[in-house]
Motif scaffolding. Sequence first.
Motif, PDB file in Angstrom:
ATOM      1  N   LEU A 390     -64.772 -17.225  22.009  1.00 21.56           N
ATOM      2  CA  LEU A 390     -64.085 -17.035  23.295  1.00 21.56           C
ATOM      3  C   LEU A 390     -64.045 -15.567  23.702  1.00 21.56           C
ATOM      4  CD1 LEU A 390     -61.100 -19.552  23.012  1.00 21.56           C
ATOM      5  CD2 LEU A 390     -63.105 -19.720  24.507  1.00 21.56           C
ATOM      6  N   THR A 391     -63.901 -14.687  22.717  1.00 17.72           N
ATOM      7  CA  THR A 391     -63.867 -13.252  23.024  1.00 17.72           C
ATOM      8  C   THR A 391     -65.187 -12.807  23.650  1.00 17.72           C
ATOM      9  OG1 THR A 391     -62.408 -12.961  21.129  1.00 17.72           O
ATOM     10  CG2 THR A 391     -63.377 -10.977  22.054  1.00 17.72           C
ATOM     11  N   PHE A 392     -66.299 -13.264  23.063  1.00 14.09           N
ATOM     12  CA  PHE A 392     -67.591 -12.875  23.633  1.00 14.09           C
ATOM     13  C   PHE A 392     -67.835 -13.582  24.967  1.00 14.09           C
ATOM     14  CE2 PHE A 392     -68.379 -10.959  19.533  1.00 14.09           C
ATOM     15  CZ  PHE A 392     -69.056  -9.803  19.909  1.00 14.09           C
ATOM     16  N   LEU A 393     -67.377 -14.808  25.049  1.00 11.54           N
ATOM     17  CA  LEU A 393     -67.550 -15.543  26.308  1.00 11.54           C
ATOM     18  C   LEU A 393     -66.844 -14.819  27.469  1.00 11.54           C
ATOM     19  CD1 LEU A 393     -68.625 -18.456  27.326  1.00 11.54           C
ATOM     20  CD2 LEU A 393     -66.201 -18.994  27.442  1.00 11.54           C
ATOM     21  N   VAL A 394     -65.604 -14.404  27.220  1.00  9.01           N
ATOM     22  CA  VAL A 394     -64.902 -13.741  28.328  1.00  9.01           C
ATOM     23  C   VAL A 394     -65.481 -12.351  28.599  1.00  9.01           C
ATOM     24  CG1 VAL A 394     -62.759 -15.051  27.998  1.00  9.01           C
ATOM     25  CG2 VAL A 394     -62.970 -12.775  26.959  1.00  9.01           C
ATOM     26  N   LYS A 440     -61.482 -26.105  31.392  1.00  9.05           N
ATOM     27  CA  LYS A 440     -60.111 -26.578  31.233  1.00  9.05           C
ATOM     28  C   LYS A 440     -59.405 -25.744  30.170  1.00  9.05           C
ATOM     29  CE  LYS A 440     -57.956 -30.792  30.292  1.00  9.05           C
ATOM     30  NZ  LYS A 440     -58.350 -31.719  29.251  1.00  9.05           N
ATOM     31  N   ILE A 441     -60.081 -25.512  29.068  1.00 10.14           N
ATOM     32  CA  ILE A 441     -59.473 -24.726  27.985  1.00 10.14           C
ATOM     33  C   ILE A 441     -59.122 -23.322  28.478  1.00 10.14           C
ATOM     34  CG2 ILE A 441     -59.992 -23.607  25.776  1.00 10.14           C
ATOM     35  CD1 ILE A 441     -61.374 -26.184  24.960  1.00 10.14           C
ATOM     36  N   LEU A 442     -60.061 -22.700  29.201  1.00 11.91           N
ATOM     37  CA  LEU A 442     -59.785 -21.352  29.707  1.00 11.91           C
ATOM     38  C   LEU A 442     -58.596 -21.371  30.667  1.00 11.91           C
ATOM     39  CD1 LEU A 442     -63.187 -19.543  30.286  1.00 11.91           C
ATOM     40  CD2 LEU A 442     -61.841 -19.775  28.222  1.00 11.91           C
ATOM     41  N   ASP A 443     -58.551 -22.386  31.516  1.00 13.42           N
ATOM     42  CA  ASP A 443     -57.422 -22.471  32.449  1.00 13.42           C
ATOM     43  C   ASP A 443     -56.104 -22.650  31.712  1.00 13.42           C
ATOM     44  OD1 ASP A 443     -58.848 -22.030  34.724  1.00 13.42           O
ATOM     45  OD2 ASP A 443     -59.239 -24.161  35.120  1.00 13.42           O
ATOM     46  N   GLU A 444     -56.141 -23.447  30.646  1.00 13.09           N
ATOM     47  CA  GLU A 444     -54.910 -23.637  29.874  1.00 13.09           C
ATOM     48  C   GLU A 444     -54.480 -22.346  29.194  1.00 13.09           C
ATOM     49  OE1 GLU A 444     -55.388 -27.069  27.361  1.00 13.09           O
ATOM     50  OE2 GLU A 444     -55.504 -28.384  29.121  1.00 13.09           O
ATOM     51  N   ILE A 445     -55.452 -21.612  28.660  1.00 14.53           N
ATOM     52  CA  ILE A 445     -55.112 -20.324  28.037  1.00 14.53           C
ATOM     53  C   ILE A 445     -54.466 -19.415  29.085  1.00 14.53           C
ATOM     54  CG2 ILE A 445     -56.067 -18.198  27.022  1.00 14.53           C
ATOM     55  CD1 ILE A 445     -58.161 -19.916  25.633  1.00 14.53           C
ATOM     56  N   ALA A 446     -55.084 -19.389  30.264  1.00 15.67           N
ATOM     57  CA  ALA A 446     -54.577 -18.500  31.307  1.00 15.67           C
ATOM     58  C   ALA A 446     -53.172 -18.887  31.758  1.00 15.67           C
ATOM     59  CB  ALA A 446     -55.532 -18.511  32.503  1.00 15.67           C
ATOM     60  N   SER A 447     -52.910 -20.207  31.789  1.00  7.89           N
ATOM     61  CA  SER A 447     -51.620 -20.616  32.340  1.00  7.89           C
ATOM     62  C   SER A 447     -50.538 -20.780  31.271  1.00  7.89           C
ATOM     63  CB  SER A 447     -51.775 -21.909  33.133  1.00  7.89           C
ATOM     64  OG  SER A 447     -52.242 -22.911  32.261  1.00  7.89           O
ATOM     65  N   SER A 448     -50.911 -20.612  29.987  1.00  9.04           N
ATOM     66  CA  SER A 448     -49.882 -20.723  28.950  1.00  9.04           C
ATOM     67  C   SER A 448     -48.845 -19.630  29.199  1.00  9.04           C
ATOM     68  CB  SER A 448     -50.495 -20.581  27.562  1.00  9.04           C
ATOM     69  OG  SER A 448     -51.151 -19.346  27.460  1.00  9.04           O
ATOM     70  N   ASP A 535     -53.362 -12.309  17.701  1.00 11.31           N
ATOM     71  CA  ASP A 535     -52.577 -12.246  18.938  1.00 11.31           C
ATOM     72  C   ASP A 535     -53.229 -11.298  19.948  1.00 11.31           C
ATOM     73  OD1 ASP A 535     -50.967 -13.929  17.573  1.00 11.31           O
ATOM     74  OD2 ASP A 535     -49.265 -12.556  17.349  1.00 11.31           O
ATOM     75  N   ALA A 536     -53.752 -10.181  19.423  1.00 12.35           N
ATOM     76  CA  ALA A 536     -54.425  -9.227  20.311  1.00 12.35           C
ATOM     77  C   ALA A 536     -55.638  -9.887  20.974  1.00 12.35           C
ATOM     78  CB  ALA A 536     -54.866  -7.995  19.535  1.00 12.35           C
ATOM     79  N   LEU A 537     -56.389 -10.661  20.181  1.00  8.44           N
ATOM     80  CA  LEU A 537     -57.576 -11.337  20.731  1.00  8.44           C
ATOM     81  C   LEU A 537     -57.166 -12.348  21.801  1.00  8.44           C
ATOM     82  CD1 LEU A 537     -59.684 -12.085  17.490  1.00  8.44           C
ATOM     83  CD2 LEU A 537     -60.177 -10.401  19.254  1.00  8.44           C
ATOM     84  N   LEU A 538     -56.232 -13.203  21.448  1.00  7.95           N
ATOM     85  CA  LEU A 538     -55.880 -14.259  22.398  1.00  7.95           C
ATOM     86  C   LEU A 538     -55.252 -13.713  23.674  1.00  7.95           C
ATOM     87  CD1 LEU A 538     -56.196 -17.278  22.721  1.00  7.95           C
ATOM     88  CD2 LEU A 538     -53.899 -17.597  21.839  1.00  7.95           C
ATOM     89  N   SER A 539     -54.428 -12.674  23.525  1.00  8.80           N
ATOM     90  CA  SER A 539     -53.827 -12.165  24.764  1.00  8.80           C
ATOM     91  C   SER A 539     -54.872 -11.437  25.618  1.00  8.80           C
ATOM     92  CB  SER A 539     -52.606 -11.283  24.469  1.00  8.80           C
ATOM     93  OG  SER A 539     -53.005 -10.151  23.761  1.00  8.80           O
ATOM     94  N   THR A 540     -55.857 -10.831  24.985  1.00 11.52           N
ATOM     95  CA  THR A 540     -56.939 -10.217  25.772  1.00 11.52           C
ATOM     96  C   THR A 540     -57.752 -11.301  26.481  1.00 11.52           C
ATOM     97  OG1 THR A 540     -57.062  -8.402  24.204  1.00 11.52           O
ATOM     98  CG2 THR A 540     -58.950  -8.683  25.662  1.00 11.52           C
ATOM     99  N   ILE A 541     -58.045 -12.359  25.738  1.00  8.53           N
ATOM    100  CA  ILE A 541     -58.786 -13.472  26.346  1.00  8.53           C
ATOM    101  C   ILE A 541     -58.021 -13.968  27.579  1.00  8.53           C
ATOM    102  CG2 ILE A 541     -59.484 -15.887  26.005  1.00  8.53           C
ATOM    103  CD1 ILE A 541     -60.013 -15.105  23.022  1.00  8.53           C
ATOM    104  N   LYS A 542     -56.719 -14.108  27.382  1.00  7.00           N
ATOM    105  CA  LYS A 542     -55.883 -14.604  28.477  1.00  7.00           C
ATOM    106  C   LYS A 542     -55.982 -13.692  29.713  1.00  7.00           C
ATOM    107  CE  LYS A 542     -51.100 -15.700  29.369  1.00  7.00           C
ATOM    108  NZ  LYS A 542     -49.743 -15.850  28.847  1.00  7.00           N
ATOM    109  N   GLU A 543     -55.852 -12.401  29.467  1.00 12.44           N
ATOM    110  CA  GLU A 543     -55.945 -11.442  30.591  1.00 12.44           C
ATOM    111  C   GLU A 543     -57.279 -11.570  31.330  1.00 12.44           C
ATOM    112  OE1 GLU A 543     -53.675  -7.853  28.246  1.00 12.44           O
ATOM    113  OE2 GLU A 543     -55.646  -7.383  29.122  1.00 12.44           O
ATOM    114  N   VAL A 544     -58.342 -11.565  30.534  1.00  4.15           N
ATOM    115  CA  VAL A 544     -59.676 -11.524  31.161  1.00  4.15           C
ATOM    116  C   VAL A 544     -59.979 -12.835  31.892  1.00  4.15           C
ATOM    117  CG1 VAL A 544     -62.148 -11.185  30.752  1.00  4.15           C
ATOM    118  CG2 VAL A 544     -60.473  -9.845  29.468  1.00  4.15           C
ATOM    119  N   VAL A 545     -59.551 -13.942  31.303  1.00  7.18           N
ATOM    120  CA  VAL A 545     -59.766 -15.225  31.976  1.00  7.18           C
ATOM    121  C   VAL A 545     -59.095 -15.206  33.348  1.00  7.18           C
ATOM    122  CG1 VAL A 545     -59.178 -17.683  31.927  1.00  7.18           C
ATOM    123  CG2 VAL A 545     -60.061 -16.581  29.879  1.00  7.18           C
ATOM    124  N   THR A 546     -57.891 -14.659  33.392  1.00  7.86           N
ATOM    125  CA  THR A 546     -57.161 -14.594  34.658  1.00  7.86           C
ATOM    126  C   THR A 546     -57.879 -13.685  35.660  1.00  7.86           C
ATOM    127  OG1 THR A 546     -55.176 -14.819  33.327  1.00  7.86           O
ATOM    128  CG2 THR A 546     -54.859 -14.217  35.634  1.00  7.86           C
TER     129      THR A 546
END
Length: 742
Positions: A390-394, A440-448, A535-546
């Motif tokens: 996911l990190t590379f994808l975003v 859908k997964i990316l949207d869920e990450i973004a909206s969590s 946590d750093a990875l997931l929150s970065t993913i969240k930011e970038v997805v948004t």
Amino acid sequence: MQTNYLTFRKEAIKESFSRTPRVFDHPKDEKGNPQKVSDYFGTHVFDVRKMKEKLPKDTFNRLMQTIRLGKKLENDIAATLAQTIKEWAMSKGVSHYCHWFQPQTGLTAEKHDAFLSFDEQKRPVEIFSASQLIQSEPDASSFPSGGMRATFEARGYTAWDPSSPIFIAEGAGTKTLCIPSVFISYTGDCLDEKGPLLQSIEVLSNKATELLTVMGERGALRVITTLGPEQEYFLIDRAFYAARPDLIMTGRTLLGGQPPKGQQLEDHYFGSIPERVKSFMAEFEMELYKLGVPVKTRHNEVAPSQFESAPIFEEAEVAVDHNQLTMETLKRIALRHGFQVLLHEKPFAGLNGTGKHCNWSMSIVSDTPDLDGTNLLNPGKTPRQNLRFLTFLVSVLKGVHKHAGLLRAGIASSGNDHRLGANEAPPAIISVFLGDLLNKILDEIASSSGPVKDAGEQMLKLGVAKLPEIMKDNTDRNRTSPFAFTGNKFEFRAVGGSANPAFPVMLLNAAVSDGVGDVTARIKAKISAGANLDDALLSTIKEVVTETKAVRFEGNNYSDDWVKEAAARGLPNLRKTPEALAQMITPSSMKLLTELDIFSEHELHSRFHVRVERYVKNLSIEVDTLKLMVDTSVLPAAYGYLGEIATTVKTMKEAGRSLIPQTEILGKLETLTDTLLKRRKELDSAYTKVEKTEDYVKKAELLAREVAPSMDEVRAVCDELEGNIADQYWPFPKYTEMLFIS
Ligand code: ADP
Ligand code: MG
């Protein structure tokens, strides 16, 4: 009457129908037994196996290190190498060598030199020295440089790029040793397509390796770009080609009425391949196998007479060379079968165009067997691996979103203008398709809600851990997307069929490098601020997805609604080449490409000018060809038929007939001919403006804005005339005749 042309067209039909298909001659061994592909694959390549067999162990090991780590070749092994390569080449009957390179013409260039030399006693001998292997000096003055080389210092040199294997090109009984090279001016500016590509691969490797290190993955030596370019093409009988000045001069038909049957029956796609074509494909593939090009898939495409050949993916720089060889070999072998290959992006109006879908990903090089060859865009087995995915994808999303305009510039050409933005090809708007589930997964990450605290738990909740299983069933495809994720790679579908993929792939690498760099910086900052890695990875993913939501689009890219929505999302919609190319020199592109050291400002400007100039030249050739065809063939045909009808009408009137049915067509032909003359004049005046303009950028804009539409207007009348003039008067092979190979 146009007897000359007329005979030509009818004879072309006769010739094409009377050809006896050439039967594919299987390669055989000395005993006359048929060989397997694996027996002759790579026989014409000085590949790793031959290097190992023929080179001293130490030389071999050092060369391998050089290639594997993407380093420069050291001079002291070059002498041994040159000697060994020469012996191998001579044992295969090679007499000449050349530095084979890719100037900015879209084609490859080569200048052959004989091995022949003389020793001290003036006896003829074959020589191939280390310096001849490493460097050569073609006269650079005739290659496009965008004004970078004044003629007084028109000097450049080519240098062997050891990451691409040396091969033997065969043709008409001659054999030449080809040394894949980069092309550089003496002032150090790069003049070709390969140099910047290699630099972009290096940059992306460094950035991606750093990100992996930050993620705690220590075993990666480098990251390579992988590329599998699917090549589409049209095949028509050569007799028809010879009778069409537009195909000869411009690669596309500038006029031609629609056939009664086009692709509406959808009976061509994946249909059985005609015998003549099958035999051609087998021979063309055999030639590629000898050159070590791993072509794998062949099938019919959507339009009649359209086909595709796709290779197994390879390292990008090798895949680019192999795509060039594929295009050249297609053309060369087609001639033996009485065919002409058309690689132009839109050879026939109203039918599907020709693309080169560039399948692209990143892969780890490592001494750890488990890690070596890991595809960074492949979801893994563990949550950690999926987090990496996911990190590379975003990172890709970030790069593509931020540099969408630049990526559009990378696929801009006069040919691709007829494909992009038209209703049957990826649009000029760069967006990314991910597929329902991933989306859908990316949207869920973004909206969590709330800040990421326990990444592990959240990943479980979001189903990220089950990604691979989900992806396996994720077979949804969006054929309308210009840039689609297809399970473990992206498919850059908007690249044109005749393009050298080096340029768009270089820009993609640059854009993604920027994305990866951005993501890495954020993760590092979060870790410094006390976050744990996950946590750093997931929150970065969240930011970038948004942030990149606007670039994701799952719907129909061909619809008018998308054009409106994309505008509302702020995505650039660059319809024509001039506006697309302008993106190369925006402050943002300039900053990106100079900071990554892929181009200096000077080089980037020159590259921009080369591409603008090519657009102007291509369109000017099209205009001249169209005018010629109208003046020397279409109008004479119209006058001829008109004259015949007029005479008939006059005779009938004189004979006192009251019912003269020809009167109607006479009126119609008069109107059409008159309209054609008028539009022909309008084209002239539009084009005169271009000729009077000095500046190439302005010329390009005028051509796109005024001349191209004016050409379409001329064409429309010609096509209508084609449908109204007696068949025997029409000079050019018609779509109906050219497109249905039996
Ligand atoms: P399709 O896209 O029609 O489903 P494939 O998935 O087999 O077909 O792949 C199409 C092309 O993508 C082939 O040239 C294949 O080698 C290439 N490809 C597959 N995986 C990768 C990868 N990781 N990187 C680059 N290209 C790839
Ligand atoms: Mg595909």
